[in-house]
Design a protein around this motif. Structure first.
Motif, PDB file in Angstrom:
ATOM      1  N   UNK A  26       0.830  -1.204   0.000  1.00  7.53           N
ATOM      2  CA  UNK A  26       0.000   0.000   0.000  1.00  7.53           C
ATOM      3  C   UNK A  26       0.866   1.257   0.000  1.00  7.53           C
ATOM      4  N   UNK A  27       0.342   2.311  -0.605  1.00  7.73           N
ATOM      5  CA  UNK A  27       1.018   3.605  -0.608  1.00  7.73           C
ATOM      6  C   UNK A  27       0.700   4.287   0.729  1.00  7.73           C
ATOM      7  N   UNK A  28       1.638   4.197   1.670  1.00  7.35           N
ATOM      8  CA  UNK A  28       1.393   4.685   3.031  1.00  7.35           C
ATOM      9  C   UNK A  28       1.174   6.189   3.077  1.00  7.35           C
ATOM     10  N   UNK A  29       1.860   6.941   2.223  1.00  7.90           N
ATOM     11  CA  UNK A  29       1.669   8.392   2.200  1.00  7.90           C
ATOM     12  C   UNK A  29       0.240   8.724   1.791  1.00  7.90           C
ATOM     13  N   UNK A  30      -0.294   8.016   0.807  1.00  2.61           N
ATOM     14  CA  UNK A  30      -1.666   8.255   0.372  1.00  2.61           C
ATOM     15  C   UNK A  30      -2.651   7.917   1.493  1.00  2.61           C
ATOM     16  N   UNK A  31      -2.381   6.830   2.203  1.00  5.30           N
ATOM     17  CA  UNK A  31      -3.247   6.453   3.325  1.00  5.30           C
ATOM     18  C   UNK A  31      -3.196   7.533   4.410  1.00  5.30           C
ATOM     19  N   UNK A  32      -2.007   8.008   4.722  1.00  7.83           N
ATOM     20  CA  UNK A  32      -1.849   9.057   5.741  1.00  7.83           C
ATOM     21  C   UNK A  32      -2.578  10.326   5.319  1.00  7.83           C
ATOM     22  N   UNK A  33      -2.434  10.718   4.041  1.00  4.87           N
ATOM     23  CA  UNK A  33      -3.119  11.915   3.554  1.00  4.87           C
ATOM     24  C   UNK A  33      -4.633  11.758   3.663  1.00  4.87           C
ATOM     25  N   UNK A  34      -5.133  10.578   3.347  1.00  4.38           N
ATOM     26  CA  UNK A  34      -6.565  10.315   3.439  1.00  4.38           C
ATOM     27  C   UNK A  34      -7.037  10.414   4.887  1.00  4.38           C
ATOM     28  N   UNK A  35      -6.279   9.828   5.804  1.00  5.48           N
ATOM     29  CA  UNK A  35      -6.655   9.866   7.222  1.00  5.48           C
ATOM     30  C   UNK A  35      -6.687  11.285   7.760  1.00  5.48           C
ATOM     31  N   UNK A  36      -5.693  12.083   7.388  1.00  4.31           N
ATOM     32  CA  UNK A  36      -5.604  13.452   7.903  1.00  4.31           C
ATOM     33  C   UNK A  36      -6.781  14.294   7.424  1.00  4.31           C
ATOM     34  N   UNK A  37      -7.316  13.983   6.266  1.00  9.30           N
ATOM     35  CA  UNK A  37      -8.394  14.794   5.706  1.00  9.30           C
ATOM     36  C   UNK A  37      -9.794  14.285   6.030  1.00  9.30           C
ATOM     37  N   UNK A  38      -9.914  13.285   6.898  1.00  2.46           N
ATOM     38  CA  UNK A  38     -11.228  12.783   7.292  1.00  2.46           C
ATOM     39  C   UNK A  38     -11.962  13.801   8.154  1.00  2.46           C
ATOM     40  N   UNK A  39     -13.284  13.822   8.025  1.00  5.23           N
ATOM     41  CA  UNK A  39     -14.093  14.657   8.904  1.00  5.23           C
ATOM     42  C   UNK A  39     -14.275  13.935  10.232  1.00  5.23           C
ATOM     43  N   UNK A  40     -14.797  14.626  11.207  1.00  8.23           N
ATOM     44  CA  UNK A  40     -15.032  14.027  12.520  1.00  8.23           C
ATOM     45  C   UNK A  40     -15.999  12.850  12.388  1.00  8.23           C
TER      46      UNK A  40
END
Length: 125
Positions: free
Chosen positions: A2-16
């Protein structure tokens, strides 16, 4: 892999709401109980879009006084901070003083509880 940077970016941009749903999925489908602090940290940047006040994450531990059990407090400071007996005594004698800076909330509360258990007057700033 998995592309860990993409996963991290997705997690950071999640709403509450999305973070809450993710926590439920992890718990219900995978048996993983996410730590409340991890959920709050993940939700932090997305929740404060207007630059409002964020929850404080790092604390300074302020020893106001050793109380009546100075020797017990000196021993506790020595053990908690990993300093020598002389340094611990100097820190306690210098009260009121900050004995540790930039400590994560959970660690700060643990240190505060230990010092108060030894008889000290402590506050987190």
């Amino acid at each position: 892999m998995a592309d860990l940077k993409a996963i991290a970016d997705t997690l950071v941009n999640l709403t509450v709401k999305e973070v809450s749903e993710l926590a439920d999925i992890l718990k219900d489908e995978h048996g993983i109980e996410p730590a409340a602090a991890a959920v709050a940290v993940a939700a932090g940047p997305a929740a404060g879009g207007d630059g409002g006040a964020a929850e404080k994450t790092d604390f300074d531990i302020m020893l106001n006084s050793a109380g009546s059990a100075k020797l017990a407090v000196v021993k506790e400071v020595k053990n908690l901070l990993g300093v020598g007996l002389k340094e611990a005594k100097e820190l306690v004698d210098g009260a009121p003083a900050v004995i540790k800076e930039g400590v994560p909330k959970a660690e700060a509360e643990s240190i505060k509880a230990s010092l108060e258990g030894a008889g000290a007057d402590v506050e987190l700033k």
